[in-house]
Design an enzyme around this catalytic site. Structure first.
Site, mmCIF file in Angstrom:
data_model
loop_
_atom_site.group_PDB
_atom_site.id
_atom_site.type_symbol
_atom_site.label_atom_id
_atom_site.label_comp_id
_atom_site.label_asym_id
_atom_site.label_seq_id
_atom_site.Cartn_x
_atom_site.Cartn_y
_atom_site.Cartn_z
ATOM 1 N NE ARG A 128 -2.670 8.453 -9.438
ATOM 2 C CZ ARG A 128 -3.176 8.016 -8.424
ATOM 3 N NH1 ARG A 128 -2.594 7.746 -7.096
ATOM 4 N NH2 ARG A 128 -4.529 7.920 -8.336
ATOM 5 C CG ASP A 139 -6.291 8.553 5.892
ATOM 6 O OD1 ASP A 139 -5.615 9.040 6.666
ATOM 7 O OD2 ASP A 139 -7.238 8.923 5.224
ATOM 8 C CD GLU A 165 -3.158 0.585 0.338
ATOM 9 O OE1 GLU A 165 -2.551 1.312 -0.482
ATOM 10 O OE2 GLU A 165 -4.523 0.636 0.308
ATOM 11 C CG ASP A 166 -0.855 4.661 -1.602
ATOM 12 O OD1 ASP A 166 -1.444 3.934 -0.723
ATOM 13 O OD2 ASP A 166 -1.549 5.754 -2.485
ATOM 14 C CG PHE A 195 -4.138 15.397 1.137
ATOM 15 C CD1 PHE A 195 -4.959 14.266 0.920
ATOM 16 C CD2 PHE A 195 -3.674 15.968 0.201
ATOM 17 C CE1 PHE A 195 -5.200 13.764 -0.080
ATOM 18 C CE2 PHE A 195 -4.003 15.429 -1.079
ATOM 19 C CZ PHE A 195 -4.627 14.385 -1.232
HETATM 20 P P1 IMP Z 1 -8.081 4.292 4.004
HETATM 21 O O1 IMP Z 1 -8.624 3.280 3.603
HETATM 22 O O2 IMP Z 1 -8.778 5.539 4.597
HETATM 23 O O3 IMP Z 1 -7.000 3.856 4.714
HETATM 24 O O4 IMP Z 1 -7.288 5.007 2.931
HETATM 25 C C1 IMP Z 1 -6.343 4.421 1.697
HETATM 26 C C2 IMP Z 1 -6.154 5.081 0.513
HETATM 27 O O5 IMP Z 1 -6.744 6.526 0.633
HETATM 28 C C3 IMP Z 1 -4.850 5.132 0.421
HETATM 29 O O6 IMP Z 1 -4.447 3.956 -0.329
HETATM 30 C C4 IMP Z 1 -4.777 6.377 -0.521
HETATM 31 O O7 IMP Z 1 -4.975 6.014 -1.812
HETATM 32 C C5 IMP Z 1 -5.504 7.116 -0.036
HETATM 33 N N1 IMP Z 1 -4.961 8.185 0.703
HETATM 34 C C6 IMP Z 1 -5.006 8.431 2.408
HETATM 35 N N2 IMP Z 1 -4.324 9.409 2.749
HETATM 36 C C7 IMP Z 1 -3.884 10.069 1.634
HETATM 37 C C8 IMP Z 1 -3.298 11.247 1.439
HETATM 38 O O8 IMP Z 1 -2.790 11.806 2.476
HETATM 39 N N3 IMP Z 1 -2.724 11.617 0.204
HETATM 40 C C9 IMP Z 1 -3.141 11.069 -0.900
HETATM 41 N N4 IMP Z 1 -4.089 9.659 -0.899
HETATM 42 C C10 IMP Z 1 -4.241 9.591 0.384
HETATM 43 MG MG MG Z 2 -4.425 3.736 -2.324
#
Ligand code: IMP
Ligand code: MG
Length: 185
Positions: free
Chosen positions: A172, A110, A106-107, A159
């Protein structure tokens, strides 16, 4: 490194490519050790598109595990600078992962919702193990699930973009990671 502007918002330099590369080497060493300890020489890495594509490429190369494989899956949850809370699977997995050691790449983790859904989905296919490697982790934003087993950087709930991470599909391509300037949100 200069400030950058996307979608009318200003971002300032946050993590350099050099720091990213250093953490990727550390993560690769940890994953190699983990495979050795579990006696598994043929793990499968699953890159979560789109955000993790750059990180997955660099990490997969750095691991240098001869029998390792890479596969791709696609989820989408973000709009603008916040999570929509609704996660859609856009592209599924075609490989058979039964009995395999899986490392999800994963990148960023969050809220943890994507990670949780992904772990549950993959667990149904009877893998030997499912572990998560995330370049970035926002511990204060975590609502569900657990911390990824392997984390590059723990960061505050701000963010960020660049090195694969986007704002509405833009930015990106940036080599480094940038953070939203305080007075912009
Ligand atoms: P989660 O399901 O809320 O944990 O979010 C996961 C996905 O949201 C990540 O894989 C990212 O693609 C996107 N994401 C979460 N935080 C950021 C951020 O700060 N910048 C850009 N994309 C984000
Ligand atoms: Mg993602």
């Amino acid at each position: 490194m200069k400030e950058v502007t996307f979608r009318g918002l200003t971002f300032e330099p946050y993590i350099t490519r050099e720091e990213i590369d250093k953490q990727i080497q550390r993560l690769a060493d940890e994953i190699r050790c983990d495979c050795q300890e579990s006696g598994d020489d043929a793990p499968i890495f699953i890159c979560v598109l789109t955000g993790a594509f750059m990180f997955a490429t660099d990490l997969f190369r750095a691991c240098e595990i001869p029998k390792s494989e890479i596969a791709f899956i696609r989820f989408k949850s973000y709009e603008g600078t916040s999570s929509t809370g609704v996660i859609n699977e856009v592209m599924g997995l075609t490989q058979d992962i039964a009995g395999r050691s899986v490392y999800i790449i994963e990148d960023i983790v969050d809220t943890g919702m994507t990670a949780k859904q992904l772990r549950e989905k993959l667990a149904k296919e009877n893998p030997k193990s499912v572990k998560m490697v995330s370049l970035l982790f926002k511990p204060d934003s975590l609502i569900v699930g657990t911390k990824p087993e392997f984390v590059g950087f723990e960061i505050p709930s701000k963010f960020i973009l660049g090195y694969g991470l986007d704002i509405d599909e833009q930015a990106r391509y940036l080599n480094d990671i940038y953070v939203l300037k305080k007075d912009d949100k």
